[in-house]
Motif scaffolding. Structure first.
Motif, mmCIF file in Angstrom:
data_model
loop_
_atom_site.group_PDB
_atom_site.id
_atom_site.type_symbol
_atom_site.label_atom_id
_atom_site.label_comp_id
_atom_site.label_asym_id
_atom_site.label_seq_id
_atom_site.Cartn_x
_atom_site.Cartn_y
_atom_site.Cartn_z
ATOM 1 N N ASN A 58 6.308 -0.545 -0.924
ATOM 2 C CA ASN A 58 5.092 -0.422 -1.731
ATOM 3 C C ASN A 58 3.908 -1.113 -1.068
ATOM 4 O OD1 ASN A 58 6.116 -3.126 -2.281
ATOM 5 N ND2 ASN A 58 4.659 -3.206 -3.975
ATOM 6 N N VAL A 59 4.152 -1.874 0.007
ATOM 7 C CA VAL A 59 3.071 -2.577 0.702
ATOM 8 C C VAL A 59 2.561 -1.678 1.820
ATOM 9 C CG1 VAL A 59 2.408 -4.646 1.960
ATOM 10 C CG2 VAL A 59 4.128 -4.785 0.146
ATOM 11 N N VAL A 60 1.516 -0.940 1.506
ATOM 12 C CA VAL A 60 0.828 -0.111 2.489
ATOM 13 C C VAL A 60 -0.471 -0.823 2.835
ATOM 14 C CG1 VAL A 60 1.864 2.012 1.643
ATOM 15 C CG2 VAL A 60 -0.269 1.206 0.630
ATOM 16 N N PRO A 61 -1.169 -0.430 3.894
ATOM 17 C CA PRO A 61 -2.446 -1.092 4.199
ATOM 18 C C PRO A 61 -3.350 -1.125 2.963
ATOM 19 C CG PRO A 61 -1.834 0.379 5.984
ATOM 20 C CD PRO A 61 -0.837 0.603 4.885
ATOM 21 N N ASN B 36 -6.542 -3.617 0.672
ATOM 22 C CA ASN B 36 -7.547 -4.669 0.627
ATOM 23 C C ASN B 36 -6.957 -5.890 -0.069
ATOM 24 O OD1 ASN B 36 -9.738 -6.331 0.286
ATOM 25 N ND2 ASN B 36 -11.100 -4.746 -0.530
ATOM 26 N N GLU B 37 -6.914 -7.031 0.604
ATOM 27 C CA GLU B 37 -6.275 -8.219 0.042
ATOM 28 C C GLU B 37 -6.969 -8.740 -1.202
ATOM 29 O OE1 GLU B 37 -5.678 -11.241 2.936
ATOM 30 O OE2 GLU B 37 -4.394 -10.010 4.211
ATOM 31 N N SER B 38 -8.165 -8.268 -1.479
ATOM 32 C CA SER B 38 -8.860 -8.688 -2.694
ATOM 33 C C SER B 38 -8.654 -7.696 -3.836
ATOM 34 C CB SER B 38 -10.362 -8.836 -2.426
ATOM 35 O OG SER B 38 -10.927 -7.597 -2.023
ATOM 36 N N CYS B 39 -7.811 -6.675 -3.615
ATOM 37 C CA CYS B 39 -7.608 -5.666 -4.656
ATOM 38 C C CYS B 39 -6.772 -6.232 -5.797
ATOM 39 C CB CYS B 39 -6.928 -4.421 -4.073
ATOM 40 S SG CYS B 39 -5.170 -4.630 -3.687
ATOM 41 N N ILE B 40 -6.897 -5.628 -6.972
ATOM 42 C CA ILE B 40 -6.088 -5.935 -8.142
ATOM 43 C C ILE B 40 -5.570 -4.616 -8.697
ATOM 44 C CG2 ILE B 40 -6.067 -6.850 -10.497
ATOM 45 C CD1 ILE B 40 -6.190 -9.039 -8.440
ATOM 46 N N PHE B 41 -4.277 -4.582 -8.996
ATOM 47 C CA PHE B 41 -3.652 -3.346 -9.480
ATOM 48 C C PHE B 41 -4.364 -2.812 -10.716
ATOM 49 C CE2 PHE B 41 -0.814 -1.198 -12.416
ATOM 50 C CZ PHE B 41 -0.239 -0.229 -11.625
ATOM 51 N N HIS B 42 -4.612 -1.504 -10.703
ATOM 52 C CA HIS B 42 -5.092 -0.782 -11.875
ATOM 53 C C HIS B 42 -4.447 0.593 -11.840
ATOM 54 C CE1 HIS B 42 -7.694 1.372 -14.680
ATOM 55 N NE2 HIS B 42 -8.052 0.186 -15.157
ATOM 56 N N ASP C 74 -5.166 3.412 -12.846
ATOM 57 C CA ASP C 74 -6.001 4.584 -12.590
ATOM 58 C C ASP C 74 -6.797 4.468 -11.295
ATOM 59 O OD1 ASP C 74 -5.210 5.844 -14.983
ATOM 60 O OD2 ASP C 74 -6.672 4.664 -16.119
ATOM 61 N N THR C 75 -7.454 3.312 -11.081
ATOM 62 C CA THR C 75 -8.344 3.172 -9.933
ATOM 63 C C THR C 75 -7.660 2.639 -8.685
ATOM 64 O OG1 THR C 75 -9.026 0.965 -10.670
ATOM 65 C CG2 THR C 75 -10.311 2.843 -11.477
ATOM 66 N N ASP C 76 -6.581 1.879 -8.840
ATOM 67 C CA ASP C 76 -5.900 1.318 -7.659
ATOM 68 C C ASP C 76 -4.399 1.194 -7.944
ATOM 69 O OD1 ASP C 76 -5.497 0.285 -5.165
ATOM 70 O OD2 ASP C 76 -6.992 -1.305 -5.326
ATOM 71 N N PRO C 77 -3.697 2.324 -8.072
ATOM 72 C CA PRO C 77 -2.284 2.283 -8.470
ATOM 73 C C PRO C 77 -1.323 1.830 -7.381
ATOM 74 C CG PRO C 77 -2.953 4.535 -8.035
ATOM 75 C CD PRO C 77 -4.196 3.702 -7.933
ATOM 76 N N LEU C 78 -1.784 1.732 -6.128
ATOM 77 C CA LEU C 78 -0.902 1.326 -5.035
ATOM 78 C C LEU C 78 -1.130 -0.122 -4.602
ATOM 79 C CD1 LEU C 78 -0.905 4.529 -2.781
ATOM 80 C CD2 LEU C 78 0.756 3.828 -4.516
ATOM 81 N N CYS C 79 -2.041 -0.826 -5.257
ATOM 82 C CA CYS C 79 -2.266 -2.237 -4.915
ATOM 83 C C CYS C 79 -1.073 -3.068 -5.371
ATOM 84 C CB CYS C 79 -3.546 -2.734 -5.581
ATOM 85 S SG CYS C 79 -3.891 -4.492 -5.243
ATOM 86 N N PRO C 80 -0.481 -3.896 -4.485
ATOM 87 C CA PRO C 80 0.706 -4.674 -4.856
ATOM 88 C C PRO C 80 0.391 -6.020 -5.520
ATOM 89 C CG PRO C 80 0.279 -4.950 -2.527
ATOM 90 C CD PRO C 80 -0.788 -4.018 -3.039
#
Length: 381
Positions: free
Chosen positions: A198-201, A203-209, A211-217
């Motif tokens: 599940n860890v793909v490239p 942004n380290e500042s991302c937060i899971f969402h 709808d908008t960021d479903p792949l952020c770990p």
């Protein structure tokens, strides 16, 4: 003996074959085609398209590691303290089941000796020596002693002073709402030799969402609690339990790069549980002071997270494809069975249809009427 021989001969030396009768009837013909159309839609739409009956499947094998980040500050009884990951995560990081502390009760400087506990007694006879009182503080010494002025209570031998039972509200670690959780999940489908993470490239500042960021770990603790259906302010007081489901359902007929996880968050119990609400446990920190063993007892309230991984992968395989096609062809026979029932039992001319469909002989030597090309011919054995 002759009867048994006849039965054996009939079983061994006779053969029956279905008789084809062409029925020209609009209603029956429409029913027959509609049933066939329904069966065809079921086979194509449900069995092949939805259930992917043309694929073989393999279950997922996985491992999970978790890292928490965040700092909390408390000032309980004028005792300032900073709490980091090593203080509020139990057990140590790296497992798929752990607790994040959100509240606690601290009983400092306990040592073994005699002390009192809340409760009223009138005489020593009310305090049976050796009996456990409350099950967690110690055993009774058999003495009824003064407590808070004129009140008397039973004396116990145990860790003194006894544990404080006042639960702080608001919770002491409200800052945990902004802690972040990094989930690293590696999986493989051994049958197909496909491995994914599940860890793909990212942004380290991302937060899971979702709808908008479903792949952020990276997950914010407060967001997880909200997705589980709880209010963080309430659940942080006494704790609760949340399950994070990581689902890998992959169609390997496409590129493996399309194989990505989805996350489901479920709250199992929290502040609204009917029995034993919340989640808590105790641990102690032991030390020696003036040659006396002492301890600081901590009753921890927190949110327990269980991370569960499951999933299936499918890929085209000729064997399940042929099996599914064969089963589908067999299901088409339902149309014939239903129409036969309609013709033979519910139509006005059912007796005519029965005479056309079924033909039998009385004995082996009797003439048999065989329909060939629409005309009847008589033959003898």
């Amino acid at each position: 003996m002759g009867r048994l021989s006849d039965c054996f001969s009939e079983f061994m030396f006779e053969y029956d074959t279905p008789r084809m009768v062409l029925v020209r009837h609009k209603k029956v013909g429409i029913v027959y085609r509609l049933i066939q159309l329904g069966v065809l839609a079921y086979i194509i739409g449900w069995v092949f398209m939805y259930e992917k009956g043309y694929q073989s499947v393999d279950s997922v094998v996985s491992t999970v590691s978790v890292k928490m980040k965040g700092i909390a500050y408390t000032n309980e009884n004028n005792n300032s303290r900073i709490w980091d990951v090593a203080d509020y995560v139990f057990p140590h990081q790296g497992v798929g089941s752990f607790v994040v502390m959100t509240n606690y009760i601290e009983t400092a400087g306990q040592k073994q000796g005699n002390c009192t506990k809340d409760g009223v007694c009138k005489s020593d006879s009310d305090c049976e020596k050796g009996k456990s009182m409350g099950g967690e503080n110690g055993i009774l010494t058999g003495k009824c002693v003064e407590y808070k002025g004129t009140l008397k209570t039973c004396e116990i031998f145990g860790w003194c002073p006894v544990e404080n039972n006042h639960i702080p509200d608001p919770p002491l670690l409200m800052a945990a709402e902004n802690f972040t959780m990094f989930i690293k999940n590696a999986i493989t489908f051994p049958r197909y030799g496909v491995s994914r993470s599940n860890v793909v490239p990212f942004n380290e500042s991302c937060i899971f969402h979702k709808d908008t960021d479903p792949l952020c770990p990276i997950f914010r603790l407060g967001d997880l609690v909200t997705m589980a259906g709880f209010d963080f302010r309430k659940i942080a007081v006494k704790g609760g339990m949340i399950v994070i489901g990581i689902i890998w359902d992959c169609d390997l007929d496409w590129s493996a790069s399309h194989c990505n996880p989805t996350f489901n968050i479920h709250g199992l119990y929290g502040e609204d549980s009917l029995s034993t609400p919340g989640y808590n446990f105790r641990f102690a920190k032991y030390f020696v002071e003036d040659r006396t063993e002492k301890r600081t007892l901590m009753k921890v309230f927190g949110i327990r997270f269980d991370i569960i991984v499951h999933g299936m992968a499918g890929k085209f395989d000729i064997i399940p494809t042929m099996t599914t096609i064969g089963s589908g062809v067999g299901i088409f026979g339902v149309a014939t069975v239903l129409c036969d029932l309609l013709l033979l039992h519910f139509m006005q001319r059912r007796n005519v249809y029965k005479s056309l469909k079924f033909k039998s002989t009385e004995d082996e030597g009797e003439a048999q009427m065989i329909t060939v090309g629409g005309s009847e011919k008589a033959t003898r054995e």
